[in-house]
Design an enzyme around this catalytic site. Structure first.
Site, PDB file in Angstrom:
ATOM      1  N   ARG A  73      16.603 -51.112  -8.225  1.00 30.76           N
ATOM      2  CA  ARG A  73      17.924 -51.753  -8.136  1.00 30.76           C
ATOM      3  C   ARG A  73      17.797 -53.167  -7.584  1.00 30.76           C
ATOM      4  O   ARG A  73      17.631 -53.386  -6.380  1.00 30.76           O
ATOM      5  CB  ARG A  73      18.834 -50.909  -7.241  1.00 30.76           C
ATOM      6  CG  ARG A  73      20.237 -51.445  -7.085  1.00 30.76           C
ATOM      7  CD  ARG A  73      21.068 -51.366  -8.336  1.00 30.76           C
ATOM      8  NE  ARG A  73      21.232 -49.989  -8.801  1.00 30.76           N
ATOM      9  CZ  ARG A  73      21.638 -49.663 -10.038  1.00 30.76           C
ATOM     10  NH1 ARG A  73      21.896 -50.606 -10.941  1.00 30.76           N
ATOM     11  NH2 ARG A  73      21.768 -48.396 -10.381  1.00 30.76           N
ATOM     12  N   ARG A  99      12.278 -51.066 -19.126  1.00 30.86           N
ATOM     13  CA  ARG A  99      12.363 -51.303 -17.681  1.00 30.86           C
ATOM     14  C   ARG A  99      11.713 -50.186 -16.865  1.00 30.86           C
ATOM     15  O   ARG A  99      11.582 -50.340 -15.640  1.00 30.86           O
ATOM     16  CB  ARG A  99      13.812 -51.522 -17.237  1.00 30.86           C
ATOM     17  CG  ARG A  99      14.732 -50.335 -17.425  1.00 30.86           C
ATOM     18  CD  ARG A  99      16.130 -50.655 -16.891  1.00 30.86           C
ATOM     19  NE  ARG A  99      17.082 -49.568 -17.069  1.00 30.86           N
ATOM     20  CZ  ARG A  99      18.204 -49.437 -16.400  1.00 30.86           C
ATOM     21  NH1 ARG A  99      18.542 -50.351 -15.494  1.00 30.86           N
ATOM     22  NH2 ARG A  99      19.021 -48.432 -16.620  1.00 30.86           N
ATOM     23  N   HIS A 169      18.353 -58.812 -16.985  1.00 30.03           N
ATOM     24  CA  HIS A 169      19.504 -58.308 -16.206  1.00 30.03           C
ATOM     25  C   HIS A 169      19.414 -58.815 -14.761  1.00 30.03           C
ATOM     26  O   HIS A 169      19.195 -58.030 -13.828  1.00 30.03           O
ATOM     27  CB  HIS A 169      19.424 -56.782 -16.260  1.00 30.03           C
ATOM     28  CG  HIS A 169      20.564 -56.015 -15.692  1.00 30.03           C
ATOM     29  ND1 HIS A 169      21.052 -56.198 -14.420  1.00 30.03           N
ATOM     30  CD2 HIS A 169      21.310 -55.016 -16.225  1.00 30.03           C
ATOM     31  CE1 HIS A 169      22.036 -55.338 -14.199  1.00 30.03           C
ATOM     32  NE2 HIS A 169      22.214 -54.614 -15.280  1.00 30.03           N
ATOM     33  N   ASP A 213      32.677 -56.122 -15.387  1.00 28.78           N
ATOM     34  CA  ASP A 213      31.593 -55.679 -16.279  1.00 28.78           C
ATOM     35  C   ASP A 213      31.953 -56.178 -17.681  1.00 28.78           C
ATOM     36  O   ASP A 213      32.761 -55.566 -18.378  1.00 28.78           O
ATOM     37  CB  ASP A 213      31.486 -54.146 -16.217  1.00 28.78           C
ATOM     38  CG  ASP A 213      30.209 -53.632 -16.883  1.00 28.78           C
ATOM     39  OD1 ASP A 213      29.483 -54.444 -17.476  1.00 28.78           O
ATOM     40  OD2 ASP A 213      29.960 -52.405 -16.795  1.00 28.78           O
ATOM     41  N   GLU A 272      23.585 -62.079 -16.684  1.00 33.12           N
ATOM     42  CA  GLU A 272      22.490 -61.611 -17.534  1.00 33.12           C
ATOM     43  C   GLU A 272      22.483 -62.384 -18.851  1.00 33.12           C
ATOM     44  O   GLU A 272      23.513 -62.487 -19.515  1.00 33.12           O
ATOM     45  CB  GLU A 272      22.678 -60.117 -17.817  1.00 33.12           C
ATOM     46  CG  GLU A 272      22.897 -59.300 -16.545  1.00 33.12           C
ATOM     47  CD  GLU A 272      23.404 -57.889 -16.801  1.00 33.12           C
ATOM     48  OE1 GLU A 272      23.035 -57.294 -17.839  1.00 33.12           O
ATOM     49  OE2 GLU A 272      24.175 -57.377 -15.976  1.00 33.12           O
TER      50      GLU A 272
HETATM   51  C1  BG6 Z   1      25.216 -53.859 -16.546  1.00 29.17           C
HETATM   52  C2  BG6 Z   1      26.152 -53.057 -17.408  1.00 29.17           C
HETATM   53  O1  BG6 Z   1      24.482 -54.732 -17.344  1.00 29.17           O
HETATM   54  O2  BG6 Z   1      24.315 -52.963 -15.884  1.00 29.17           O
HETATM   55  C3  BG6 Z   1      26.901 -52.056 -16.529  1.00 29.17           C
HETATM   56  O3  BG6 Z   1      27.041 -53.918 -18.096  1.00 29.17           O
HETATM   57  C4  BG6 Z   1      25.919 -51.173 -15.767  1.00 29.17           C
HETATM   58  O4  BG6 Z   1      27.775 -51.282 -17.322  1.00 29.17           O
HETATM   59  C5  BG6 Z   1      24.962 -52.068 -15.002  1.00 29.17           C
HETATM   60  O5  BG6 Z   1      26.627 -50.325 -14.887  1.00 29.17           O
HETATM   61  C6  BG6 Z   1      23.891 -51.320 -14.212  1.00 29.17           C
HETATM   62  O6  BG6 Z   1      23.207 -50.435 -15.029  1.00 29.17           O
HETATM   63  P1  BG6 Z   1      22.121 -49.438 -14.449  1.00 29.17           P
HETATM   64  O7  BG6 Z   1      21.751 -48.543 -15.596  1.00 29.17           O
HETATM   65  O8  BG6 Z   1      20.975 -50.270 -13.969  1.00 29.17           O
HETATM   66  O9  BG6 Z   1      22.788 -48.710 -13.307  1.00 29.17           O
END
Ligand code: BG6
Length: 300
Positions: A73, A99, A169, A213, A272
């Site tokens: 994260r 990823r 991202h 989002d 992103e």
């Molecule tokens: C964003 C999406 O790019 O990533 C969201 O638009 C999503 O909808 C977020 O919740 C995080 O995604 P993840 O899979 O890493 O929890």
């Protein structure tokens, strides 16, 4: 390659050092005359970049979990070969599989000017990556200097065309989400994921005071994250990218994510650089495509 072989091949004391974290994930710490950075080989995920003398530019969760097959994260997860949910199958992993795969560290180059380049690669075909039964090579080049540059290249080595969506991202670190605005999206149309994917138009700078989002479409423009709390701007430039995604989960969703935490949403914002939804790409056999970003900081 294991950590011993990587260390033998690439490490250099004080400037390029490998270590392991959590469930055996291999991290590379880079220190050069411009910046400190850390890259995890799983997912080719950049975890930090801090130009010397600056506050970290990339956000990494204090509650991040370092586990095999799990995206960390924060940092810069690589979403590929699909962005978000798989278009036909809800059981497929969100944001694809690149990823959570182990990438190869193919090259490390320390330049005379003091910057560092890395090249990471991921190869697949129907036997190796059954979720994506095409022959492909994905590569991520990183240039760690006073600016951070990344280039994600997809090469279709298959006999058939492939349609991909993708994103770098990036989680940016901010002083306080209430002190942040984003320029560069005025008059862009976007799909609002928190309102049933309804299509809307951005007017003026974007301020975040609730869950956001959004997939902004058909935009190649530079975005600027204005942070009045840190008196700085983060400039997000890109090429080969026609979508920009902005995400902040806000309070309830942040608290519900065990690797994020209750207040974490106040310190981060994802901007992103992507090719998503209507901007997905079709690559003919033998064709390559690169999505490139450059981030730099202006201290005010
Ligand atoms: C964003 C999406 O790019 O990533 C969201 O638009 C999503 O909808 C977020 O919740 C995080 O995604 P993840 O899979 O890493 O929890």
């Amino acid at each position: 390659m294991d950590i011993k072989s990587l260390t033998k091949k690439f490490s250099s004391k004080g400037s390029l050092e490998f270590r392991q974290q959590g469930d055996g994930l291999i991290l590379l710490d880079i220190q050069n005359q411009y910046a400190h950075a850390t890259v995890c080989l799983q997912g080719a995920q950049l975890l930090s970049w801090r130009p010397l003398g600056s506050t970290p530019v990339i956000w990494l969760s204090e509650q991040a979990v370092y586990q095999q097959q799990k995206s960390i994260r924060g940092g810069v997860p690589v979403c590929w070969p699909w962005f978000g949910a798989h278009k036909d199958d809800p059981n497929m992993p969100a944001h694809g599989f690149a990823r959570t795969q182990e990438w190869d560290l193919a090259e490390v180059n320390s330049h005379e000017d003091g910057s560092t380049d890395l090249l990471l690669t991921l190869e697949g075909n129907k036997d190796v990556t059954p979720l994506w039964p095409y022959a492909f090579t994905l590569s991520l080049q990183m240039h760690i200097g006073a600016a951070l540059e990344m280039s994600l290249t997809t090469h279709n080595r298959d006999k058939q065309a492939m349609v991909i969506s993708e994103a770098l991202h990036t989680y940016f670190q901010v002083s306080d989400i209430n002190k942040v605005s984003v320029d560069g999206l005025d008059q862009c149309s976007y799909l609002d994921k928190v309102d049933g994917f309804n299509e809307k138009i951005q007017t003026g700078p974007l301020r975040i005071d609730t869950e956001v989002d959004r997939i902004y479409s058909d935009t190649t423009d530079v975005c600027v994250i204005n942070d009045t709390g840190l008196n700085r701007q983060i400039v997000v430039s890109k090429s080969g990218s026609h979508s920009t995604v902005v995400w902040n989960p806000w309070a309830a969703k942040s608290a519900a994510m065990s690797d994020m935490g209750e207040q974490a949403y106040t310190k981060m914002l994802c901007v992103e650089s992507a090719n998503a939804a209507a901007n997905s790409l079709q690559l003919a056999p033998g064709e390559s495509h690169s999505l490139q970003v450059c981030y730099h900081v202006i201290e005010l």
